[in-house]
Scaffold this active site. Structure first.
Site, PDB file in Angstrom:
ATOM      1  N   HIS A  86      49.321  54.579  43.821  1.00  0.00           N
ATOM      2  CA  HIS A  86      49.504  53.564  44.856  1.00  0.00           C
ATOM      3  C   HIS A  86      49.178  54.093  46.235  1.00  0.00           C
ATOM      4  CE1 HIS A  86      51.854  51.519  41.673  1.00  0.00           C
ATOM      5  NE2 HIS A  86      51.095  50.565  42.133  1.00  0.00           N
TER       6      HIS A  86
ATOM      7  N   ARG B 265      45.081  52.144  32.463  1.00  0.00           N
ATOM      8  CA  ARG B 265      44.645  52.220  33.855  1.00  0.00           C
ATOM      9  C   ARG B 265      45.699  52.808  34.779  1.00  0.00           C
ATOM     10  NH1 ARG B 265      44.082  45.762  35.293  1.00  0.00           N
ATOM     11  NH2 ARG B 265      44.478  46.257  37.447  1.00  0.00           N
TER      12      ARG B 265
ATOM     13  N   CYS C 298      34.635  41.090  39.253  1.00  0.00           N
ATOM     14  CA  CYS C 298      35.702  41.079  40.256  1.00  0.00           C
ATOM     15  C   CYS C 298      36.690  42.232  40.100  1.00  0.00           C
ATOM     16  CB  CYS C 298      36.439  39.740  40.233  1.00  0.00           C
ATOM     17  SG  CYS C 298      37.173  39.364  38.654  1.00  0.00           S
TER      18      CYS C 298
HETATM   19  C1  PEP Z   1      40.412  43.270  36.288  1.00  0.00           C
HETATM   20  O1  PEP Z   1      41.004  43.527  35.246  1.00  0.00           O
HETATM   21  O2  PEP Z   1      39.341  43.841  36.636  1.00  0.00           O
HETATM   22  C2  PEP Z   1      40.937  42.260  37.206  1.00  0.00           C
HETATM   23  C3  PEP Z   1      40.228  41.851  38.239  1.00  0.00           C
HETATM   24  O3  PEP Z   1      42.186  41.797  36.979  1.00  0.00           O
HETATM   25  P1  PEP Z   1      43.545  42.590  37.346  1.00  0.00           P
HETATM   26  O4  PEP Z   1      43.152  43.814  38.136  1.00  0.00           O
HETATM   27  O5  PEP Z   1      44.372  41.622  38.095  1.00  0.00           O
HETATM   28  O6  PEP Z   1      44.070  42.915  35.997  1.00  0.00           O
HETATM   29 MG    MG Z   2      42.595  42.212  34.618  1.00  0.00          MG
END
Ligand code: PEP
Ligand code: MG
Length: 579
Positions: A194, A472, A509
């Site tokens: 973060h 992640r 995105c």
């Molecule tokens: C993604 O998974 O790339 C995304 C844009 O959604 P989030 O980061 O909200 O999971």
């Molecule tokens: Mg996502």
């Protein structure tokens, strides 16, 4: 002698300054008795410390840039809530009175008790809160001990310095930025920590993960943080200093130039138009999106409506929020994503049954969760549909893994439309509907989605984690989490091609869109629509303006055929150096 240490770049740029080593960890606490007549004063000392901590955190929260991701605000809020909670605000006071001990000792007892409780919890999310307990306790202790240098108390001495700490909380990073530090270096942390995310939006050159750096650095030593290359130069010679000073000046001029790109169309050198849209969560981010000239919102995350509360947001409340987004974007389209709860985004009033299994990223999240609880989905669909009567809205569905789920969504959408028809409510009958492509199965089935939908949006944050089986959020496997892995690129390409075959726009995105090092590669892979954090939009626009799509496509072809992420990284470097 000059020494160069390597870490992970977080914020960009170059910082030059003297080293300030922040003391970390919990301190040895002495225990002493307080005579009864002084107990009142001791309680007063403790209350003053709590008050100081509260003010520091509130101050930090106010200073967080408005285009910072929502979870950073949430982290500071957790600390504020803890400081306000009776566990810290009152229990130590009771202990001071009961044991007639000093405030530090009472805090220490309470800290131990809370840590034990949190660490024994089954729920991994709550267990992880032990770290917050530790940080809040440390902050209160520092306020009690008036230990210096604490970033927010040291004042002027930290101005123009480079702060080196074992670790920094997001609130501390904000306070340090406020004090005018030139750069931040932490021994702990990974690229997705973060503090690293926050450093990027704060614009402070930052390096994280420089393990044991403090062993090599003395207080006041001259340092250079090169956050472009992930290098920390210790005791640079005159030549290195001259070189980096010139680079820092150039970077400053470049930032000023970027501002001038606002409002300019994003066209590549060979005339290919690229839509640059913004990702947003908070109202502040919407304003930032509008101000930087984004062509609408490519991803409006709606989780913030559901987090940090016990109840669920109703249709009217949601409608009001979506209408506000439309107003701020003044006629530009807003892509609203149905709520993506689960994994790291939990809603206290709406927790799923996990059946005792703990792997939230692979569990009930996103649309799966909504389909298990259609009342939540229907309320949101009605609110989004009603908003569409007032401006250009697009609806996007997260975490789809197959067409069967899409069929269910379509049937709930139909039902929501029927309900609105029956109630005489207006909505856009041709509301564009799209799918997030963030599960490998969805990318492999992109043709099926493209044939049935109006757009696709690739979410690389999740696509990378699910393709590479690397959580992640888990620092231990962050070395595997690489968007340049050819497997990820192939899925992106497959999706872009499916969109092209069906004449359906495909946007990207995830965070990958916000990194200008990847812009040429993404154009080469066939993407013409990127959605990203508003803070990065102009930099990515500049990369588009400098790109030649025809050349990028050649490199992208080689990247798709590459053996591994390392080989792709070299290709990307060459592509970015090419004219
Ligand atoms: C993604 O998974 O790339 C995304 C844009 O959604 P989030 O980061 O909200 O999971
Ligand atoms: Mg996502």
């Amino acid at each position: 002698m000059t020494l160069v240490l390597h870490g992970i770049s977080a914020g960009k740029g170059v910082g030059i300054g003297k080293a300030r080593l922040l003391r970390r960890g919990y301190f040895e606490i002495s225990h002493y008795s307080i005579p009864a007549r002084y107990l009142h004063d001791e309680v007063g000392r403790y209350r003053a410390a709590i008050g100081a901590v509260r003010r520091q955190l509130e101050d930090a929260r106010r200073q967080i840039p408005r285009d910072t991701p929502l979870d950073i605000f949430a982290l500071v809020d957790v600390h504020l809530m803890m400081a306000d909670d009776s566990a810290f605000a009152y229990e130590p006071v009771r202990l001071i009175e009961q044991h007639r001990c000093n405030a530090e000792w009472a805090l220490q007892m309470q800290r131990e008790m809370l840590l034990q409780t949190f660490r024994a919890m089954d729920d991994p999310y709550l267990r992880a809160r032990a770290e917050d307990v530790e940080q809040v306790a440390r902050r209160i202790l520092l306020a009690l001990l008036s230990e210096r240098p604490e970033p927010d108390q040291a004042g002027a001495p930290l101005r123009d310095c480079i702060v080196l700490a074992e670790d920094l909380t997001p609130a501390e990073a904000v306070l340090l930025q406020q004090q005018g530090v030139r750069a931040l270096v932490t021994e702990a942390g990974g690229v997705a920590s973060h503090t690293a995310i926050l450093a990027r939006s704060l614009g402070v050159p930052t390096l994280v993960g420089l393990r044991q750096a403090s062993q090599y650095i003395r207080h006041d030593e001259q340092l250079i943080v090169d956050a472009e290359r992930g290098a920390l130069v210790v005791a640079p010679d005159a030549r290195a200093l001259r070189h980096y000073r010139r680079r820092a000046q150039r970077a400053q001029r470049a930032r000023a130039l970027l501002k001038k790109l606002t409002g300019k169309p994003a066209l590549s050198r060979d005339g290919v138009a690229v839509a640059l849209r913004a990702n947003a969560e908070l109202p502040e981010e919407l304003r930032a999106a509008h101000e930087c000239g984004a062509e609408g919102i490519g991803l409006y995350r709606t989780e913030f409506l559901f987090l940090e509360r016990e109840d669920l947001p109703g249709e009217e409340e949601q409608l009001e929020t979506y209408l506000r987004a439309l107003r701020v974007m003044a006629g530009a389209p807003v892509t609203i994503r149905s709520v993506d709860l689960g994994a790291d985004k939990e809603c206290p009033g709406h927790e799923p049954r996990t059946g005792g299994h703990v792997n939230p990223a692979l569990g009930l999240r996103g649309i799966r969760r909504c389909l298990k609880d259609p009342a939540v989905l229907c309320t949101q669909l009605r609110a989004i549909l009603r908003a569409s009567a007032h401006g250009p809205v697009r609806l996007c569905i997260p975490m789809l893994s197959g067409l069967e789920e899409l069929r269910q969504v379509l049937s709930w959408l139909e039902r929501a439309k029927n309900e609105l028809d029956a109630a005489g409510q207006a909505y856009d009958r041709a509301l564009p509907l799209g799918a997030m492509i963030e599960v490998p199965a969805a990318a492999l089935m992109a043709d099926g989605f493209a044939a049935r939908l109006d757009f696709l949006a690739i979410g690389t944050n999740d696509l990378v984690q699910y393709t590479l089986a690397a959580d992640r959020l888990d620092e231990e496997v962050s070395y595997l989490y690489d968007p340049l892995h050819p497997a990820v690129l192939r899925l992106i390409h497959l999706t872009a091609e499916a969109g092209a075959r069906h004449g359906v726009p495909v946007s990207l995105c995830g965070e990958m869109a916000a990194d200008s090092r990847y812009t040429r590669l993404l154009l080469g892979l066939g993407l013409r629509d990127l959605s990203l954090h508003p803070a990065m939009l102009l930099e990515v626009k500049q990369a588009v303006l400098r790109s030649e799509v025809a050349a990028a496509s050649e490199y992208a072809r080689s990247a798709l055929a590459a053996d591994d992420a390392g080989a792709v990284a070299l290709l990307v470097e060459r592509l970015n150096r090419s004219p």
